[in-house]
Scaffold this active site. Structure first.
Site, short mmCIF file in Angstrom:
data_model
loop_
_atom_site.label_atom_id
_atom_site.label_comp_id
_atom_site.label_asym_id
_atom_site.label_seq_id
_atom_site.Cartn_x
_atom_site.Cartn_y
_atom_site.Cartn_z
N PRO A 2 0.83 -1.21 0.00
CA PRO A 2 0.00 0.00 0.00
C PRO A 2 0.86 1.26 0.00
O PRO A 2 1.86 1.33 0.71
CB PRO A 2 -0.79 -0.12 1.30
N GLU A 3 0.45 2.24 -0.80
CA GLU A 3 1.18 3.51 -0.84
C GLU A 3 0.29 4.60 -0.24
O GLU A 3 -0.76 4.31 0.32
CB GLU A 3 1.62 3.78 -2.28
N LYS A 51 3.31 7.08 4.41
CA LYS A 51 2.81 5.71 4.46
C LYS A 51 2.63 5.21 5.89
O LYS A 51 2.42 4.02 6.11
CB LYS A 51 3.75 4.80 3.67
N ARG A 239 13.82 -3.27 -5.39
CA ARG A 239 12.42 -3.18 -5.79
C ARG A 239 12.36 -3.23 -7.32
O ARG A 239 13.24 -2.71 -8.00
CB ARG A 239 11.82 -1.86 -5.32
#
Ligand SMILES: [Zn+2]
Length: 252
Positions: A2-3, A51, A239
């Site tokens: 989730p961002e 976040k 990432r």
């Protein structure tokens, strides 16, 4: 993962479920806080900071949680069945009219309210926060001119709220290769505005189809070139960065 947009939606849901009510039961299922009991204290508010989720409890405490990879908060009616297995729960907050259960959270810590501001002072301007400051974000990005733009966008010290997905989407919209050094990005101010707009729209609207993120086996929606995926970031914290090699040529 989730961002900022998803975290803000979670904060609003928690706030609607808990704010103003007195806790009737708390259960912190992490070793550090296993014996803490905050029942009897009112929940003031839950807010998002980038976040991070901050739930202010009573006058003295802020519960800091982070969803990281798999975390989620369920907001339920009293005695309603949990959507995930009990052993995955890390925090339970109950009031007379609701229960909130945090599952698989990456961070669960109680921060003294007096230390809240200092704890999160390292974060850059929050793309979705009342403190959003595009000029400050650009200044912070410029401090590391050789950093690849994909990594710079994800660095929460520059601007808070972006992760792997939005960093890739912003790079695509800007037509910059993710490995482009910050100094070679043609218009940093426009880039942070694009980022802010994308997250802001994602809070309220169902996100449109991703242009590049997660589309490693597909072709570019704009030019039909196969989307590429590379690993970026520091060793051990790599990432995936998705991009179109034709729309986002490497420069600089
Ligand atoms: Zn393309």
């Amino acid at each position: 993962m989730p961002e900022g947009d998803a975290v803000l939606r979670t904060a609003r849901r928690l706030d609607a479920a808990l704010a103003g009510a007195v806790l009737t039961r708390t259960d912190f299922r992490v070793p550090r806080h296993a014996t803490v009991d905050l029942s009897g204290q009112p929940v003031q508010a839950t807010l998002a900071r980038g976040k991070h989720l901050l739930t202010r409890i009573g006058a003295d405490w802020t519960l800091h949680t982070h969803l990281k990879m798999e975390g989620s908060w369920a907001t339920l009616r009293p005695r309603q069945r949990w959507p995930k297995a009990p052993h995955l729960a890390r925090v339970v907050l109950e009031t007379q009219s609701a229960q909130a259960v945090g599952f698989q959270l990456g961070i669960v810590e109680l921060v003294p309210r007096s230390e809240e501001a200092a704890t999160f002072a390292y974060l850059g301007p929050d793309l979705l926060g009342p403190d959003w400051d595009e000029d400050e974000a650009v200044l912070r990005l410029r401090k590391h001119p050789d950093q690849p733009v994909f990594d710079a966008l994800r660095d929460q010290r520059n601007l808070a709220g972006i992760g792997t997905m939005w960093a890739a989407e912003v790079c695509f919209t800007m037509g910059v290769h993710p490995e482009t050094p910050v100094r070679a990005v043609p218009d940093l101010l426009r880039m942070v505005r694009v980022a802010q707009l994308k997250l802001d729209q994602a809070v309220t609207k169902r996100p449109a189809v991703n242009a590049v993120y997660g589309r490693g086996h597909a072709t570019c929606l704009r030019c039909a070139t196969p989307i590429q995926r590379i690993e970026m970031g520091e060793q051990g914290r790599l990432r995936p960065a998705y991009f179109c090699p034709s729309c986002q040529p490497l420069k600089g």
